[in-house]
Write a protein that holds these residues in place. Structure first.
Motif, PDB file in Angstrom:
ATOM      1  N   ASN A 179      -9.344  -2.620   8.789  1.00 41.85           N
ATOM      2  CA  ASN A 179      -9.784  -1.223   8.701  1.00 41.85           C
ATOM      3  C   ASN A 179      -8.845  -0.278   9.423  1.00 41.85           C
ATOM      4  OD1 ASN A 179     -12.148  -1.389   7.104  1.00 41.85           O
ATOM      5  ND2 ASN A 179     -13.314  -2.159   8.842  1.00 41.85           N
ATOM      6  N   GLU A 180      -8.247  -0.769  10.535  1.00 43.64           N
ATOM      7  CA  GLU A 180      -7.361   0.074  11.328  1.00 43.64           C
ATOM      8  C   GLU A 180      -5.928   0.085  10.805  1.00 43.64           C
ATOM      9  OE1 GLU A 180      -8.180   2.046  13.842  1.00 43.64           O
ATOM     10  OE2 GLU A 180     -10.280   1.502  13.570  1.00 43.64           O
ATOM     11  N   ALA A 181      -5.672  -0.686   9.739  1.00 39.18           N
ATOM     12  CA  ALA A 181      -4.307  -0.759   9.211  1.00 39.18           C
ATOM     13  C   ALA A 181      -3.861   0.563   8.610  1.00 39.18           C
ATOM     14  CB  ALA A 181      -4.203  -1.874   8.163  1.00 39.18           C
ATOM     15  N   GLY A 182      -4.823   1.358   8.146  1.00 35.91           N
ATOM     16  CA  GLY A 182      -4.493   2.666   7.593  1.00 35.91           C
ATOM     17  C   GLY A 182      -3.559   2.557   6.407  1.00 35.91           C
ATOM     18  N   GLY A 183      -2.510   3.373   6.404  1.00 34.24           N
ATOM     19  CA  GLY A 183      -1.572   3.404   5.293  1.00 34.24           C
ATOM     20  C   GLY A 183      -0.657   2.205   5.215  1.00 34.24           C
ATOM     21  N   LEU A 184      -0.678   1.337   6.237  1.00 31.59           N
ATOM     22  CA  LEU A 184       0.177   0.148   6.210  1.00 31.59           C
ATOM     23  C   LEU A 184      -0.243  -0.822   5.120  1.00 31.59           C
ATOM     24  CD1 LEU A 184       0.506  -0.515  10.049  1.00 31.59           C
ATOM     25  CD2 LEU A 184       2.154   0.600   8.536  1.00 31.59           C
ATOM     26  N   PRO A 186      -2.366  -0.817   1.396  1.00 30.38           N
ATOM     27  CA  PRO A 186      -3.032   0.027   0.388  1.00 30.38           C
ATOM     28  C   PRO A 186      -4.538  -0.150   0.416  1.00 30.38           C
ATOM     29  CG  PRO A 186      -1.115  -1.078  -0.552  1.00 30.38           C
ATOM     30  CD  PRO A 186      -1.321  -1.666   0.810  1.00 30.38           C
ATOM     31  N   LYS A 187      -5.249   0.945   0.128  1.00 28.05           N
ATOM     32  CA  LYS A 187      -6.716   0.924   0.170  1.00 28.05           C
ATOM     33  C   LYS A 187      -7.284  -0.174  -0.713  1.00 28.05           C
ATOM     34  CE  LYS A 187     -10.734   2.702   1.367  1.00 28.05           C
ATOM     35  NZ  LYS A 187     -11.636   1.808   0.623  1.00 28.05           N
ATOM     36  N   ARG A 188      -6.703  -0.361  -1.878  1.00 32.01           N
ATOM     37  CA  ARG A 188      -7.180  -1.390  -2.804  1.00 32.01           C
ATOM     38  C   ARG A 188      -7.073  -2.780  -2.179  1.00 32.01           C
ATOM     39  NH1 ARG A 188     -10.626  -3.016  -6.512  1.00 32.01           N
ATOM     40  NH2 ARG A 188      -9.743  -4.448  -8.045  1.00 32.01           N
ATOM     41  N   HIS A 189      -5.970  -3.027  -1.493  1.00 36.77           N
ATOM     42  CA  HIS A 189      -5.767  -4.325  -0.849  1.00 36.77           C
ATOM     43  C   HIS A 189      -6.719  -4.486   0.345  1.00 36.77           C
ATOM     44  CE1 HIS A 189      -1.387  -4.588  -2.540  1.00 36.77           C
ATOM     45  NE2 HIS A 189      -2.321  -4.603  -3.472  1.00 36.77           N
ATOM     46  N   GLN A 190      -6.965  -3.400   1.074  1.00 35.40           N
ATOM     47  CA  GLN A 190      -7.928  -3.470   2.173  1.00 35.40           C
ATOM     48  C   GLN A 190      -9.306  -3.866   1.660  1.00 35.40           C
ATOM     49  OE1 GLN A 190      -8.137  -0.206   4.981  1.00 35.40           O
ATOM     50  NE2 GLN A 190      -6.014   0.342   4.627  1.00 35.40           N
TER      51      GLN A 190
END
Length: 424
Positions: A179-184, A186-190
């Motif tokens: 969740n804290e990865a942010g832009g590192l 992609p939202k789809r992969h998160q």
């Protein structure tokens, strides 16, 4: 010291404060590093990361080295400040020098370098690790002696100074990292990674096709009816049973009977039974992560879910589990969530009673309770403790709901107002 000029002493004092700031910043930077990123960089060959990882392998020695250097520098700076105070103001000058030095060390040798190191731990640590590695070799006898004393005292407290190597993350900690990865990432992969972590909390009961919706063929039907069901089936596999779904005899891949018909020129009930695969049964409440591995190990793609009495509750496929990770497939035969939820102009939603609560929560970011019934119909019936006979308005889990349509003792359509309770 009497032979050293005042200017030289001031210069030496400034250098000592800078060195003190170096040790303070190095300590904070080393401790503030992201250990997992550090390991990754070290594995990729980053020289600074390798030096830091080696230093952090024995944190007691690293802290001992930094504190030895910092205290030696601060004590020497205090002695020089005392001499300068005596020269410039006598006894009063000593008192003033003590106060001024304390403020200077706090600002320039503690707070400022530590703040910068906390903000940029990698830059500070990788650069300072070069000098710290050299100092560790030069001062190793002194560091080992100090650590021998301190580690002995720590052991008396029942604590080991060595790292226990327990750097593993729990699933909840890993969820926070994602969740804290942010832009590192992609939202789809998160979303996919989080869905994988959720598999252990979701059971086959949560995603199964309910018993009453299982597509099956009664092998005791007349042959024309069976052929019609085979040719018009929207599924690649169908359940074969005798009179009742609990009397299941096999699961048939539709391509098999047609292949046999072409090869052997026969097409009858006996051929269907020979072509059917043995039924794979799944205990209810099996976690999805476990079932995914079982499908892989047993080379199965579909199974019937049974309760503790051996009765069939529903059906689950490998595709159902994969959809929990990657989302709905466009080729899915069953109704998609978009077909079951219709947004309205007033901000409400028309939702089919058969819609899965977990899917509703994931799609609309709601928090309807999932520890009981699995469908919206079941949730409302549990709340009412009765089957409604007419349209009515209720409040369930901070959501105002209007029952729009009821059919065959089931709530077919509901209008839901998100996070809004209607006053009666």
């Amino acid at each position: 010291m009497d032979d050293i000029s005042t200017g030289v002493l001031f210069t030496l004092l400034a250098c000592l404060i800078i060195i003190s700031g170096y040790f303070s910043g190095s300590e904070t930077g080393m401790m503030a590093l992201n250990r997992y990123r550090l390991k990754h960089l070290a594995k990729t060959g980053h020289k600074g990361a390798k030096r830091v990882e080696k230093l952090l392998s024995r944190p007691d020695r690293l802290i001992g080295l930094i504190l030895i250097g910092n205290n030696l520098v601060n004590i020497l700076a205090s002695a020089i400040a005392t001499i300068l105070g005596m020269r410039l103001g006598g006894n009063l000058g000593v008192a003033i020098a003590t106060g001024v030095l304390t403020l200077v060390i706090l600002v320039f040798a503690e707070v400022t370098p530590k703040t910068l190191a906390a903000l940029y731990p990698e830059k500070v640590s990788y650069i300072s690790s070069f000098l710290l590695s050299i100092l560790m070799k030069l001062l190793s006898p002194l560091v080992l002696f100090v650590n021998l004393i301190t580690n002995g005292f720590i052991k008396l407290l029942g604590v080991s100074a060595r790292q226990n190597g327990d750097d593993h993350l729990s699933s909840e900690e890993l969820r926070t990292v994602v969740n804290e990865a942010g832009g590192l990432i992609p939202k789809r992969h998160q979303d996919m990674l989080l869905s994988i972590l959720d598999l252990e909390h979701v059971t086959v009961n949560d995603i199964m096709v309910p018993r009453n919706e299982i597509t099956g063929i009664n092998i005791n039907d007349d042959w024309k009816s069976i052929v019609r069901q085979l040719t018009h089936s929207p599924h690649g596999r169908v359940v074969l049973y005798r009179d009742n779904i609990d009397e299941v005899v096999g699961i048939l891949k539709l391509r098999d009977p047609f292949r046999l018909m072409l090869e052997k020129n026969e097409f009858n009930k006996e051929m269907l039974l020979r072509a059917a695969d043995e039924v794979y049964f799944i205990p209810e409440s099996t976690p999805l992560n476990v079932q995914l591995l079982k499908f892989q190990r047993n080379k199965e793609r579909i199974g019937l879910i049974v309760d503790e009495y051996g009765d069939i509750n529903g059906l689950v496929t490998l595709e159902d589990i994969l959809e929990e990770i990657v989302g709905e497939f466009t080729t899915s035969i069953s109704p998609s969530l978009a077909d079951e939820i219709t947004p309205q102009s007033d901000g409400s939603f028309l939702i089919e009673g058969s819609a899965n609560i977990r899917d509703i929560n994931k799609s609309l970011k709601w928090k309807l309770p999932t520890n009981g019934p699995r469908t919206l119909n079941g949730l409302i019936l549990e709340h009412l403790e009765d089957i409604p006979q007419t349209q009515l308005s209720i409040n369930v889990a901070q959501h105002a709901m209007e029952i729009i349509d009821i059919e065959e003792n089931r709530i077919k359509l509901v209008k839901v107002f998100p996070n809004k309770i209607k006053k009666s």
